[in-house]
Design a protein around this motif. Structure first.
Motif, mmCIF file in Angstrom:
data_model
loop_
_atom_site.group_PDB
_atom_site.id
_atom_site.type_symbol
_atom_site.label_atom_id
_atom_site.label_comp_id
_atom_site.label_asym_id
_atom_site.label_seq_id
_atom_site.Cartn_x
_atom_site.Cartn_y
_atom_site.Cartn_z
ATOM 1 N N SER A 81 9.765 -10.476 7.579
ATOM 2 C CA SER A 81 9.663 -10.217 6.138
ATOM 3 C C SER A 81 8.380 -9.452 5.839
ATOM 4 O O SER A 81 7.444 -9.427 6.654
ATOM 5 C CB SER A 81 9.676 -11.534 5.347
ATOM 6 O OG SER A 81 8.569 -12.338 5.728
ATOM 7 N N VAL A 82 8.338 -8.830 4.659
ATOM 8 C CA VAL A 82 7.149 -8.092 4.208
ATOM 9 C C VAL A 82 6.229 -9.049 3.467
ATOM 10 O O VAL A 82 6.632 -9.686 2.496
ATOM 11 C CB VAL A 82 7.548 -6.919 3.284
ATOM 12 C CG1 VAL A 82 6.303 -6.236 2.730
ATOM 13 C CG2 VAL A 82 8.414 -5.911 4.035
ATOM 14 N N LEU A 83 4.970 -9.163 3.949
ATOM 15 C CA LEU A 83 3.992 -10.022 3.267
ATOM 16 C C LEU A 83 3.323 -9.298 2.108
ATOM 17 O O LEU A 83 3.258 -9.782 1.000
ATOM 18 C CB LEU A 83 2.912 -10.489 4.252
ATOM 19 C CG LEU A 83 3.185 -11.755 5.070
ATOM 20 C CD1 LEU A 83 1.933 -12.142 5.847
ATOM 21 C CD2 LEU A 83 3.623 -12.913 4.176
ATOM 22 N N LYS A 84 2.805 -8.094 2.381
ATOM 23 C CA LYS A 84 2.202 -7.281 1.326
ATOM 24 C C LYS A 84 2.231 -5.820 1.752
ATOM 25 O O LYS A 84 2.336 -5.508 2.943
ATOM 26 C CB LYS A 84 0.766 -7.727 1.027
ATOM 27 C CG LYS A 84 -0.213 -7.591 2.177
ATOM 28 C CD LYS A 84 -1.630 -7.998 1.721
ATOM 29 C CE LYS A 84 -2.616 -7.848 2.881
ATOM 30 N NZ LYS A 84 -4.001 -8.192 2.459
ATOM 31 N N THR A 85 2.142 -4.947 0.781
ATOM 32 C CA THR A 85 2.212 -3.513 1.085
ATOM 33 C C THR A 85 1.468 -2.714 0.027
ATOM 34 O O THR A 85 1.287 -3.167 -1.104
ATOM 35 C CB THR A 85 3.680 -3.047 1.158
ATOM 36 O OG1 THR A 85 3.718 -1.680 1.589
ATOM 37 C CG2 THR A 85 4.374 -3.151 -0.205
ATOM 38 N N ASN A 86 1.008 -1.524 0.414
ATOM 39 C CA ASN A 86 0.500 -0.533 -0.530
ATOM 40 C C ASN A 86 0.901 0.833 0.002
ATOM 41 O O ASN A 86 1.754 0.922 0.888
ATOM 42 C CB ASN A 86 -1.017 -0.666 -0.736
ATOM 43 C CG ASN A 86 -1.817 -0.429 0.528
ATOM 44 O OD1 ASN A 86 -1.340 0.219 1.470
ATOM 45 N ND2 ASN A 86 -3.035 -0.944 0.571
ATOM 46 N N SER A 87 0.335 1.896 -0.535
ATOM 47 C CA SER A 87 0.769 3.236 -0.131
ATOM 48 C C SER A 87 0.342 3.602 1.283
ATOM 49 O O SER A 87 0.874 4.545 1.861
ATOM 50 C CB SER A 87 0.221 4.270 -1.117
ATOM 51 O OG SER A 87 -1.186 4.213 -1.147
#
Length: 402
Positions: free
Chosen positions: A99-105
């Motif tokens: 799963s994705v925990l956190k993201t930015n550009s």
């Protein structure tokens, strides 16, 4: 990679554990995201290098906590897309246990409950198919615009102009926009070859930023020159020699645009090199172009209002020849038309939003800037038309003799 290796070691009889971590820098070109099952209306893009993690020489490989991977994005992030942390299972990418925990550009943190070979995939809506007629129209319009830019430059350079006419700004507007449109045309024609070379694509987008921006700076300089001309109508020639020499204007015209590009690179080093080899839209970096453009258009509008007010008050008091007054009025009108022609297409571009009619209108207006400049300053100039007639008469008589 962030994992609880101490906890894993405690669960083994020998109280030890080892982890192996590998990064396959070109594997993403082989393990295509097309192996990831999606509908036909979706497109998949590999957003990271492929990595693999194992626990060699470890008896009990059960993870005590999920393992976290921080992936750096290798391509431009589309805010409208959805990211998936996936692992390779024999013949396909699947998301089970990840799963994705956190993201930015710039990066994304993935969390998985097992070890395997991992990657980050972005899923977006498939873009509309390119319109061959629109592409042909774009090609023809840009080529026509480039031809008229060239004709305008030749006219400014070779024709004899009145002593009071200062063409420095117009010549440099033509040079900047001619090079910008030519570079953009060549880039789009060979985009499939250029875009994979990220450094080349970024350099080209930086050059386009500089050239288009310098065109706007020169447009502002011309408005300033016109303001000085109206303000000091009787002594403009001496004023230009004292304060606004061609060398000084060239420094201003190009250094300002170069300064904006350098500051943009310093603030967001990876802001150049989108899929069309233009400025990236993430992090609001597109405002490194739109911001200065809006500022210049606003200042130009203020200058033109000041010019009209000043001209009305000055000409009522000035005891000047009728021809001089008429020439000044014509110059104001032509510069105002140029402001509309060069500035309005970019304003229109803000509101296209997928509208085919507005897109075609933007394409035609933006590509024909050279045509408008040629018509306004060359064809509509009586002195230049006379020199054209003289040139064509000589050409015709020379051809007749042969």
């Amino acid at each position: 990679m962030d994992m609880d290796l101490i906890g894993i070691a405690k669960n083994n009889n020998d109280r030890s554990a080892a982890v192996g971590f590998m990064s396959f820098n070109t594997m993403e070109n082989l393990l295509k995201p097309d192996f990831f099952n999606t509908s036909n209306h979706q497109i998949k893009t590999m957003m990271s290098t492929v990595i693999s993690a194992t626990l060699p020489k470890t008896t009990n490989t059960t993870l005590t906590k999920p393992v976290n991977f921080t992936f750096r994005h290798i391509r431009e992030f589309d805010p409208s897309g959805s990211l998936s942390c996936v692992y390779w299972n024999i013949s396909e990418w699947i998301v089970d246990g990840c799963s994705v925990l956190k993201t930015n550009s710039s990066y994304t943190v993935c969390s998985c409950v097992h070890l395997s070979t991992f990657a980050l995939i972005m899923q977006t809506s498939r873009p509309p198919e390119s319109d061959p007629l629109l592409e042909l129209l774009n090609l023809v319009c840009v080529i026509v615009g480039l031809v008229f830019f060239t004709l305008a430059l030749l006219t400014f350079a070779l024709c004899q102009w009145s002593p009071g006419v200062n063409n420095v700004a117009r010549i440099n507007i033509c040079i900047s926009l001619l090079l910008a449109h030519l570079l953009f045309l060549l880039t789009q024609q060979f985009l499939s070859l250029i875009w994979p070379q990220q450094v080349s694509c970024a350099v080209i987008s930086g050059l386009l930023h500089f050239l288009f921006l310098s065109g706007f700076v020169w447009m502002f300089i011309e408005a300033v020159l016109l303001f000085i001309c109206v303000k000091n109508l009787s002594q403009i020639s001496s004023k230009k020699r004292e304060v606004l020499s061609s060398g000084f204007l060239c420094v201003i015209g190009y250094v300002v645009a170069l300064g904006v590009v350098c500051v943009s690179i310093g603030l967001v080093p990876d802001g150049y090199g989108s899929e069309h080899c233009w400025i990236k839209h993430d992090k609001g970096f597109i405002w490194s172009f739109l911001g200065p453009v809006c500022a210049i258009l606003t200042m130009n509008m203020i200058l033109f209002i000041s010019i009209i007010i000043t001209m009305n008050s000055t000409l009522t008091k000035l005891n000047a020849e009728v021809s001089q007054i008429k020439q000044t009025k014509i110059m104001v009108f032509k510069t105002l038309v140029q402001f509309v022609v060069l500035g309005c297409p970019w304003i229109l571009g803000f509101f296209t939003n997928g509208s085919k009619v507005l897109e075609i209108l933007f394409l035609i207006l933006n590509s024909q800037q050279g045509t408008f400049i040629f018509l306004i300053y060359c064809v509509l100039n009586n002195e230049v038309r006379q020199q054209y007639r003289k040139f064509f008469r000589c050409l015709y008589s020379g051809h007749k003799k042969h």
